[in-house]
Each structure stands twice: as structure tokens, then as C-alpha cells.
Design a protein around this motif. Structure first.
Motif, short mmCIF file in Angstrom:
data_model
loop_
_atom_site.label_atom_id
_atom_site.label_comp_id
_atom_site.label_asym_id
_atom_site.label_seq_id
_atom_site.Cartn_x
_atom_site.Cartn_y
_atom_site.Cartn_z
N LEU A 117 34.61 29.20 46.70
CA LEU A 117 35.25 30.55 46.51
C LEU A 117 36.68 30.43 45.71
O LEU A 117 37.21 30.98 44.73
CB LEU A 117 35.34 31.30 47.64
CG LEU A 117 34.33 31.95 48.23
CD1 LEU A 117 34.67 32.54 49.37
CD2 LEU A 117 33.53 33.01 47.06
N HIS A 162 36.02 29.45 42.22
CA HIS A 162 35.73 30.55 41.53
C HIS A 162 36.86 31.81 41.21
O HIS A 162 37.10 32.03 40.09
CB HIS A 162 34.49 31.49 42.49
CG HIS A 162 33.81 32.78 41.68
ND1 HIS A 162 34.61 33.98 41.66
CD2 HIS A 162 32.94 32.93 41.09
CE1 HIS A 162 33.70 34.92 40.90
NE2 HIS A 162 32.70 34.27 40.68
N ASP A 163 37.86 31.93 42.26
CA ASP A 163 38.92 32.46 41.71
C ASP A 163 39.83 31.97 40.81
O ASP A 163 40.16 32.69 39.87
CB ASP A 163 39.75 32.69 43.06
CG ASP A 163 39.15 33.73 43.97
OD1 ASP A 163 38.14 34.59 43.84
OD2 ASP A 163 39.80 33.72 45.30
N THR A 213 39.77 36.16 39.87
CA THR A 213 39.29 37.18 40.95
C THR A 213 40.19 36.77 42.34
O THR A 213 40.90 35.70 42.25
CB THR A 213 37.79 37.01 41.36
OG1 THR A 213 37.42 35.46 41.64
CG2 THR A 213 37.13 37.44 40.09
N LEU A 240 38.47 36.75 45.64
CA LEU A 240 37.40 36.66 46.62
C LEU A 240 37.86 36.03 48.15
O LEU A 240 37.58 36.46 48.95
CB LEU A 240 36.19 36.24 46.06
CG LEU A 240 35.75 36.67 44.81
CD1 LEU A 240 34.31 36.17 44.45
CD2 LEU A 240 35.30 38.44 45.05
N THR A 253 40.31 38.00 49.98
CA THR A 253 39.52 39.14 50.75
C THR A 253 38.66 38.56 52.07
O THR A 253 38.77 39.39 52.97
CB THR A 253 38.37 39.88 49.49
OG1 THR A 253 39.56 40.41 48.55
CG2 THR A 253 37.74 40.86 50.14
N LEU A 254 38.14 37.44 51.35
CA LEU A 254 37.22 36.82 52.70
C LEU A 254 38.27 36.72 54.15
O LEU A 254 37.75 36.87 55.14
CB LEU A 254 36.56 35.70 52.26
CG LEU A 254 35.82 34.94 53.31
CD1 LEU A 254 34.77 35.89 53.98
CD2 LEU A 254 35.17 33.70 52.60
N ARG A 266 34.01 43.51 47.02
CA ARG A 266 34.30 41.93 46.90
C ARG A 266 33.29 41.10 47.84
O ARG A 266 33.11 39.83 47.50
CB ARG A 266 35.73 41.77 47.17
CG ARG A 266 36.82 42.39 45.98
CD ARG A 266 38.35 42.20 46.44
NE ARG A 266 39.09 42.76 45.51
CZ ARG A 266 40.51 42.88 45.71
NH1 ARG A 266 40.88 42.22 47.02
NH2 ARG A 266 41.14 43.29 44.92
N LEU A 267 33.21 41.51 48.85
CA LEU A 267 32.22 40.85 49.81
C LEU A 267 30.81 40.59 49.45
O LEU A 267 30.08 39.58 49.31
CB LEU A 267 32.22 41.63 51.33
CG LEU A 267 33.48 41.66 52.09
CD1 LEU A 267 33.52 42.22 53.57
CD2 LEU A 267 33.85 40.12 52.50
N ARG A 289 30.33 40.28 46.31
CA ARG A 289 30.66 39.28 45.30
C ARG A 289 30.67 37.63 45.91
O ARG A 289 30.50 36.83 45.16
CB ARG A 289 31.81 39.49 44.31
CG ARG A 289 31.66 40.83 43.27
CD ARG A 289 32.99 41.39 42.95
NE ARG A 289 33.43 40.46 42.04
CZ ARG A 289 34.67 40.63 41.52
NH1 ARG A 289 35.30 42.03 41.93
NH2 ARG A 289 35.25 39.86 40.59
N VAL A 290 31.35 37.81 46.96
CA VAL A 290 31.53 36.67 47.71
C VAL A 290 30.06 35.99 47.93
O VAL A 290 29.90 34.76 47.63
CB VAL A 290 32.01 36.68 49.12
CG1 VAL A 290 32.09 35.43 49.78
CG2 VAL A 290 33.65 36.95 48.80
#
Length: 502
Positions: free
Chosen positions: A430, A433-434, A439, A441, A444-445, A472-473, A475-476
Motif C-alpha cells: 500500500l 501504491h500511494d 493516493t 490508502l 485511511t487503513l 478508499r477501503l 480501493r485498498v
């Protein structure tokens, strides 16, 4: 002078053992050392049988010296002396120079207190000098800290009162002396110097003379006076300073000896001595309600000087009246304190810092409450809290009681740094990815996990709408295929991984 009980206790830490029974309250005032060149050794209460081949011969020589205690180094198993002489058998692995140094240090130090040293002699000397020169006297060390002062208070000024109450010359007065060249004079001369009155600093006139051993400045003696001392009084002050030097040298020998013995015993406790109960009794501490305090003090230019000052400060006191027992181990001063509640430990650290130069950077960690057998674990906790103090930059010491969760996360970070926690996984993916897509994510997680799955709570923490969190979850789970956010074990593992990742 030293009592036999004290001698047995100290030499016992060097492996010596007592044969037979003896009156442990007997006072020992002198030492005789065997001289193989002369037929008869000197007379003394303690006889050191250096170079004597047999115990029987050592006992014969000790009787000639009229000794009440015989110290021998041997591998023999001698019988107790039938005439009742106390025989201390030292371990052959300990050199005679060490044994003699301990014995002479204890006897010549000359105190009757159990600790082996105390302030009474120096205070009495301050009274004697004050009576002779006709003014209040203070005896200070080279850092302007009060070591003793006379009870005579005539002509005492506000600066003297502040000095005695604060146990140190006030900064404003010390700065004045610096400007007037007083300390430069003390460093270079053994002659008394008159310091004129300074009403704005609450200072009446006074004279000062250096206390020196050879070329080393040990401190100074100050006497309040309105004018320079006449020749006779100046000579009395100078002679008094020489006597003070002898006292301070005796103190130094005693203090170094006591620090050495104490330090070795504390190290035994922190390393998990199998006979820890006996060791803690020697130190005069309880077997429970203990804490370990770890302290480091340094500047960028002088890493060791600050540490040595901290150790000296931690072991400053008279006898075993100090609340804790300390050792200098590696680059850290460790002190074992009787403190079931952390408040006394915080107070001890504050007092220590107050007595150190302001430019030193001091960090400290306090362990949780320990039984004597738990002190090795307490040392690890204090080390971890000290590291946490250094990393977080707190103004006060970090205590395990309040910071155990941060210590746990710190342990996990250390484990991760050594490769014992997988570097790959949902958190790492993650984060990648961010970074690649711009993003948020991972935050948010984290917010959702910390809110224990509460969308409203997570949204409030992120300052977004709960639908944004919900999206967002989704997308996680898309970014990390196979990630099951409904599994409690996975959620706990991710929360730990997030804490370590931070």
C-alpha cells in the motif's frame, strides 16, 4: 579507623573469608605490613602477611605485631587461630596491591560511620578556621559547590545564605568572581585574595585561598571579612587550606573505594547474579519495590566528560545515606533506586540534572517496578526508555510505566530493522501504491484499524466523509488482492506492521 565488620564486608567482595568468630565491633586504627628484609615488622591492628609462605608463620608474625586481624593470601584451608585472632583469608587471584589499597584506604580514611566517610570532620574544620580568622567560612570544591560551612554566622551576607541554601555559589555571584579574575588567581596562586564588597550582588567583602594537592586545584576556602586579612590571619587561612586539602584527599580515597565496591555490586545485580539476595543486602537496599534508572550525559565535543560528571553526581553523598546505588557501565550510568512509585525516580533524575552543567545533554530512562531477581529485565527497560527519551526529545525522563506501548513498538521496529519482520506484505504494497499514484490508502487503513472498524470514527480522524473512507477501503482491497479486512488476526497484524512502518 574502621570497624572489623566493615573490613570483613568490603574484603568479602574481593573473595576474602573470615575464619572463626571475632568481635566485629572492634575498632581498627593501624596497619602493619610484613617486611621480609627486617626481622620485626611494625606494630598494627591489622597485619598484612605479604610474602609469608605459610599461615602458621603469618600468625606468629601477626602476634609479634600485636595485631587483632591477620590478612593472608593462600590456597590452604587453615584452622581458626586458637587464641581468637581474626584471620581473613583473601583469594589468591586478588593481588596484594589491591588488598593493601583497600585496607589502607579504609583505615586511614578514619571515619566511624558505617559508610566509611562523612562530613563531620570538614564541618568541624570550617568551625575551627572561622574561630581563628574571625569570620564565617565556607569550603567549596572546584565547581563552587559547598562541601562544608561553619556554624558561625556573624557578618554573613545574602550571598552566603543563598550559597548555603542552594549548596552552590549563585550564578550571578560566580559570574562576578569570573569577571574579577578570582578563579584565575585560585588556579595560579596559593596566596589569599581579598574580594571587595558588591552590595548589588548581596556580597560583603571576603577573602579566599586555594585548596591544592600538588598542582591540582581541589577547591577553595572562603571567609567573610570587611577588609584584607592581616598577616597572622592570612597565615591561619593558608594553613587551614592545607589541612582541608588533606581531608579532601582522604575523602577522595574513601569515595573512590566506596564507588568501586558499590559499582561492582550493582553490576552483579544488573547482570543477574545467582546470589542477588545477598548482594542487595550488602548494598543496603530492599529486595522489592526497585527501579533501574539509566542516564547518559554528553556534549558533542566531550562525550566522556559529561558521563563522568553524571556518575560523580550520582554517587555524591556521605556513606550509604544516598537513596540509590550506582555504577558506570559502558556509556551509561545505572542507578538502582528503592521506588515502588515512579515519582521518586523522576525527582532523583531532576536533582541529578540540577547539579550538572547546563550545557550537558542529559537523557534518562526509568524501568518498571522490579523485584531483585527482575533487575536485569529492569535494566533492559531503562535502556529502552532512555533510547525513547533520546528519540522523542522529552523534557523529562521516560518511564516504562507510562511508555510501555512505545517501548513495545520500538522493540518491533528493532526486530524489523534486523530482518525478523517480513519487509513485504500489505503495508509495504500500500505504501508503494500511494507513492506511485498519489493516493492516501495507507493513512485511511490506519485510521480505520485504529478506530476498530468504525467508519464514523475513522472519517473524523481523517477529516473526510465516511463514504470517502468506505470508497478508499474498497480501493485498498483492490490494490492488495486477497486481503481480508474481516479477519481479526490480519487486522491486528496490519496494525502492528503500520506502527513498525511509521
Amino acid at each position: 579507623m574502621v570497624k572489623l565488620d566493615r573490613l570483613i564486608t568490603i574484603l568479602g567482595t574481593y573473595g576474602a573469608r573470615l575464619l572463626g568468630t571475632a568481635d566485629r565491633e572492634v575498632e581498627l586504627r593501624s596497619v602493619a605490613l610484613h617486611d621480609p628484609v627486617r626481622q620485626e615488622s611494625g606494630v598494627g591492628d591489622i597485619f598484612l602477611a605479604v610474602g609469608v609462605p605459610t599461615v602458621s608463620e603469618a600468625i606468629r608474625l601477626a602476634r609479634q605485631a600485636r595485631a587483632v586481624v591477620l590478612v593472608v593470601r593462600t590456597t590452604e584451608e587453615p584452622a581458626p587461630d586458637p587464641d581468637g585472632m581474626a584471620v581473613l583469608v583473601a583469594d589468591p587471584s586478588v593481588s596484594w596491591s589491591q588488598v593493601a589499597g583497600v585496607v589502607y584506604g579504609l583505615v586511614l580514611e578514619g571515619r566511624e560511620t558505617e559508610s566509611g566517610r562523612g562530613p563531620a570532620d570538614l564541618s568541624a574544620l570550617a568551625d575551627t578556621i572561622a574561630a581563628a580568622v574571625g569570620g564565617p567560612v565556607t569550603i567549596e570544591d572546584q565547581l563552587s559547590r559547598v562541601m562544608a560551612y561553619s556554624s558561625e554566622q556573624r557578618e554573613a551576607d545574602p550571598a552566603r545564605h543563598d550559597t548555603i541554601l542552594g549548596r552552590r555559589v549563585p550564578d550571578r555571584v560566580r559570574a562576578l568572581f569570573e569577571r574579577q579574575g578570582v578563579f584565575t588567581h585560585l588556579a595560579r596562586s596559593d596566596e589569599p585574595l581579598f574580594v571587595p564588597a558588591s552590595p548589588e550582588h548581596g556580597l560583603h567583602g571576603r577573602s579566599v585561598v586555594a585548596v591544592r594537592a600538588g598542582r591540582e586545584l581541589l577547591g577553595s576556602v572562603w571567609v567573610s571579612c570587611t577588609a584584607p586579612l592581616d598577616a597572622a590571619r592570612a597565615r591561619i587561612l593558608t594553613d587551614g587550606a592545607r589541612t582541608v586539602a588533606l581531608h579532601l584527599l582522604r575523602w577522595r580515597v574513601s569515595a573512590d573505594l566506596e564507588r568501586q565496591v558499590e559499582s561492582e555490586l550493582v553490576i552483579q545485580l544488573l547482570e543477574g547474579d545467582p546470589d542477588a539476595d545477598a548482594v542487595i543486602r550488602k548494598l543496603g537496599l530492599p529486595a522489592s519495590g526497585l527501579r533501574v534508572v539509566a542516564v547518559q550525559a554528553h556534549t558533542e565535543a566531550e562525550r566522556n566528560a559529561g558521563l563522568l560528571l553524571a556518575f560523580e553526581r550520582a554517587t555524591t553523598g556521605f556513606g550509604w545515606s544516598r537513596v540509590g546505588r550506582s555504577t558506570l557501565f559502558g556509556n551509561t550510568v545505572y542507578t538502582v533506586l528503592p521506588a515502588a512509585d515512579p515519582a521518586p525516580a523522576f525527582h532523583w533524575v531532576r536533582q541529578l540534572v540540577t547539579g550538572l552543567p547546563a550545557h550537558l545533554r542529559v537523557t534518562a530512562g526509568v524501568s518498571g517496578e522490579c523485584e531483585v531477581a527482575e533487575l536485569p529485565a529492569g535494566r533492559r527497560e531503562s535502556d529502552e526508555c532512555l533510547t525513547l527519551h533520546d528519540r522523542l526529545g522529552h523534557t523529562e525522563a521516560v518511564c516504562y510505566d507510562d511508555s510501555w506501548h512505545q517501548v513495545l513498538l520500538q522493540r518491533l521496529r528493532s526486530a524489523a530493522a534486523t530482518g525478523r519482520i517480513p519487509a513485504r506484505g500489505p503495508v509495504a504494497r500500500l505504501a508503494g501504491h500511494d507513492a506511485a499514484h498519489g493516493t492516501e490508502l495507507l493513512p485511511t487503513l490506519r485510521a480505520w484499524l485504529e478506530a476498530q472498524g468504525d467508519l464514523v470514527g475513522a472519517a473524523a480522524a481523517l477529516d473526510v466523509h465516511q463514504n470517502t473512507v468506505r470508497n478508499r477501503l474498497r480501493r485498498v482491497t483492490a490494490a492488495v488482492p486477497g486481503l481480508d479486512l474481516t479477519d481479526p488476526a490480519r487486522r491486528l497484524a496490519m496494525l502492528i506492521a503500520l506502527a513498525v512502518h511509521e
